[in-house]
Write a protein that holds these residues in place. Structure first.
Motif, PDB file in Angstrom:
ATOM      1  N   UNK A 178      22.407  59.854  49.747  1.00  0.00           N
ATOM      2  CA  UNK A 178      21.838  58.969  50.767  1.00  0.00           C
ATOM      3  C   UNK A 178      20.607  58.203  50.279  1.00  0.00           C
ATOM      4  N   UNK A 179      19.723  58.877  49.514  1.00  0.00           N
ATOM      5  CA  UNK A 179      18.517  58.201  49.022  1.00  0.00           C
ATOM      6  C   UNK A 179      18.872  57.045  48.103  1.00  0.00           C
ATOM      7  N   UNK A 181      21.586  55.272  48.040  1.00  0.00           N
ATOM      8  CA  UNK A 181      22.184  54.182  48.804  1.00  0.00           C
ATOM      9  C   UNK A 181      21.138  53.420  49.603  1.00  0.00           C
ATOM     10  N   UNK A 182      20.214  54.141  50.219  1.00  0.00           N
ATOM     11  CA  UNK A 182      19.152  53.473  50.978  1.00  0.00           C
ATOM     12  C   UNK A 182      18.286  52.620  50.063  1.00  0.00           C
ATOM     13  N   UNK A 183      18.030  53.136  48.850  1.00  0.00           N
ATOM     14  CA  UNK A 183      17.227  52.381  47.879  1.00  0.00           C
ATOM     15  C   UNK A 183      17.945  51.116  47.442  1.00  0.00           C
ATOM     16  N   UNK A 184      19.231  51.220  47.181  1.00  0.00           N
ATOM     17  CA  UNK A 184      20.003  50.051  46.756  1.00  0.00           C
ATOM     18  C   UNK A 184      19.990  48.963  47.820  1.00  0.00           C
ATOM     19  N   UNK A 185      20.058  49.386  49.072  1.00  0.00           N
ATOM     20  CA  UNK A 185      20.116  48.426  50.169  1.00  0.00           C
ATOM     21  C   UNK A 185      18.737  47.894  50.565  1.00  0.00           C
ATOM     22  N   UNK A 186      17.676  48.463  49.985  1.00  0.00           N
ATOM     23  CA  UNK A 186      16.335  47.973  50.271  1.00  0.00           C
ATOM     24  C   UNK A 186      15.707  48.499  51.543  1.00  0.00           C
ATOM     25  N   UNK A 187      16.214  49.628  52.032  1.00  0.00           N
ATOM     26  CA  UNK A 187      15.706  50.187  53.286  1.00  0.00           C
ATOM     27  C   UNK A 187      14.520  51.119  52.995  1.00  0.00           C
ATOM     28  N   UNK A 188      13.343  50.554  52.895  1.00  0.00           N
ATOM     29  CA  UNK A 188      12.172  51.327  52.465  1.00  0.00           C
ATOM     30  C   UNK A 188      11.776  52.421  53.455  1.00  0.00           C
ATOM     31  N   UNK A 189      11.884  52.147  54.748  1.00  0.00           N
ATOM     32  CA  UNK A 189      11.514  53.164  55.735  1.00  0.00           C
ATOM     33  C   UNK A 189      12.488  54.342  55.682  1.00  0.00           C
ATOM     34  N   UNK A 191      14.128  55.248  53.003  1.00  0.00           N
ATOM     35  CA  UNK A 191      13.774  55.920  51.756  1.00  0.00           C
ATOM     36  C   UNK A 191      12.585  56.854  51.985  1.00  0.00           C
ATOM     37  N   UNK A 192      11.594  56.371  52.692  1.00  0.00           N
ATOM     38  CA  UNK A 192      10.395  57.167  52.978  1.00  0.00           C
ATOM     39  C   UNK A 192      10.749  58.439  53.742  1.00  0.00           C
ATOM     40  N   UNK A 193      11.549  58.299  54.786  1.00  0.00           N
ATOM     41  CA  UNK A 193      11.930  59.452  55.602  1.00  0.00           C
ATOM     42  C   UNK A 193      12.731  60.460  54.784  1.00  0.00           C
ATOM     43  N   UNK A 194      13.668  59.978  54.006  1.00  0.00           N
ATOM     44  CA  UNK A 194      14.496  60.876  53.188  1.00  0.00           C
ATOM     45  C   UNK A 194      13.648  61.634  52.166  1.00  0.00           C
ATOM     46  N   UNK A 195      12.716  60.942  51.541  1.00  0.00           N
ATOM     47  CA  UNK A 195      11.839  61.595  50.563  1.00  0.00           C
ATOM     48  C   UNK A 195      10.974  62.661  51.230  1.00  0.00           C
ATOM     49  N   UNK A 196      10.427  62.331  52.385  1.00  0.00           N
ATOM     50  CA  UNK A 196       9.586  63.287  53.106  1.00  0.00           C
ATOM     51  C   UNK A 196      10.372  64.516  53.560  1.00  0.00           C
ATOM     52  N   UNK A 197      11.683  64.347  53.721  1.00  0.00           N
ATOM     53  CA  UNK A 197      12.524  65.459  54.149  1.00  0.00           C
ATOM     54  C   UNK A 197      13.222  66.156  52.982  1.00  0.00           C
ATOM     55  N   UNK A 226       7.532  53.242  47.670  1.00  0.00           N
ATOM     56  CA  UNK A 226       7.746  54.547  48.301  1.00  0.00           C
ATOM     57  C   UNK A 226       8.176  55.595  47.279  1.00  0.00           C
ATOM     58  N   UNK A 227       9.059  55.212  46.384  1.00  0.00           N
ATOM     59  CA  UNK A 227       9.551  56.153  45.370  1.00  0.00           C
ATOM     60  C   UNK A 227       8.436  56.580  44.419  1.00  0.00           C
ATOM     61  N   UNK A 228       7.589  55.639  44.051  1.00  0.00           N
ATOM     62  CA  UNK A 228       6.524  55.951  43.103  1.00  0.00           C
ATOM     63  C   UNK A 228       5.520  56.964  43.668  1.00  0.00           C
ATOM     64  N   UNK A 229       5.431  57.062  44.986  1.00  0.00           N
ATOM     65  CA  UNK A 229       4.556  58.058  45.610  1.00  0.00           C
ATOM     66  C   UNK A 229       5.016  59.478  45.306  1.00  0.00           C
ATOM     67  N   UNK A 230       6.282  59.620  44.891  1.00  0.00           N
ATOM     68  CA  UNK A 230       6.853  60.942  44.629  1.00  0.00           C
ATOM     69  C   UNK A 230       7.090  61.182  43.138  1.00  0.00           C
TER      70      UNK A 230
END
Length: 298
Positions: A178-179, A181-189, A191-197, A226-230
């Motif tokens: 899921x992460x 796919x969300x990244x490929x589509x440009x869905x930053x929010x 991506x943020x939620x998935x990373x936090x979870x 968002x990805x670079x924060x992790x």
């Protein structure tokens, strides 16, 4: 939806169901000359049509007249599937009151929950989950409801599914999580939620690319941030390249700056022994890369 009815009366029932003409529907059904479960050549019933169109009173009338709630058309879809697809939460609740089941699958593996998640109908998703829908349902290709919600960037639905036990790293059969796919589509929010979870920031799919690599290639800068924060990997990936190589190929200056700012190494060669600078003819990009390249590599 396409309809091919066998009789003029059946045709009229379908028209009434589609248009929400309750009076005509009652007249036809009460005549005793047409069955509540009349269907077209694809197995579509009037109940499916009314559910798809969101006509609550027509749905209720058809149910009271004996329509089969869980009948599946040729594709496997049910009235609940169509109501969920279109986001008609009141109809979904009504169908549940009369025994609709969440367990039916379409030919591609789809369920009411997968389709509601795909289209971002959060109220329907909530109702489905409360009525026993399986959060782990997946299409034949392995895509889960969470994957489909991530693909479309439906953040509220993503949160609902994760709170109901969806597996954040469950990938499709081709290894796409899921992460990614969300990244490929440009869905930053998303991506943020998935990373936090707990999404694996460096999960790669079969081609060896990661979410950061794909976001860099596409120039999705908010996703990169968002990805670079992790602290994702900036080194050589299984595909033999780096995120910086991808950003250079993508040609987005901001993407390159973000990666360089995170200490991506412009002197790291890919599997073909190419530096990121070897992959562009843009003077602007080369000026960004060259000051960062040590003597002898510039």
């Amino acid at each position: 939806m396409s309809f091919k009815k066998e009789t003029p009366l059946a045709n009229a029932v379908f028209w009434a169901a589609r248009k929400g003409n309750l009076a005509l529907l009652q007249l036809l059904l009460n005549s005793g000359r047409v069955d509540a479960d009349c269907r077209d050549s694809y197995g579509t019933t009037a109940l499916m049509v009314a559910s798809y169109s969101g006509h609550y009173e027509c749905v209720k009338e058809l149910i009271m007249q004996g329509a089969d709630i869980n009948y599946q058309r040729e594709t496997g879809s049910t009235a609940l599937f169509f109501a969920s697809q279109q986001g008609h939460c009141d109809v979904v609740k009504l169908l549940f009151e009369f025994g609709a089941s969440t367990e039916f699958h379409t030919k591609d593996g789809g369920t009411a929950l997968t389709v509601a998640s795909q289209y971002g109908h959060s109220k329907v998703v909530d109702t489905l989950l409360k009525n026993g829908a399986n959060v782990h349902d997946q299409l034949n290709d392995g895509a889960t409801s969470l994957f489909l919600a991530a693909q479309e960037g439906h953040v509220t639905v993503i949160r609902q599914l994760l709170s109901s036990g969806a597996k954040v790293n469950q990938a499709r059969e081709d290894g796409t999580a899921p992460l990614w796919m969300a990244a490929q589509m440009g869905h930053s929010e998303a991506v943020k939620v998935l990373l936090l979870r707990g999404a694996d920031r460096d999960a790669d799919r079969q081609d060896g690319s990661t979410a950061l690599f794909k976001a860099a290639l596409k120039g999705h800068n908010s996703v990169i941030e968002e990805l670079l924060k992790f602290s994702p990997s900036l080194g050589l990936l299984k595909n033999g390249s780096t995120a910086l190589h991808a950003a250079v190929v993508g040609g987005n200056l901001r993407s390159i700056l973000l990666l360089l700012g995170a200490n991506a190494d412009p002197t790291l060669a890919n599997k073909n022994n190419e530096l990121p600078a070897d992959l562009t003819k843009s003077d602007r990009i080369l000026k960004l890369l060259h000051p960062k390249i040590s003597n002898g590599n510039s």
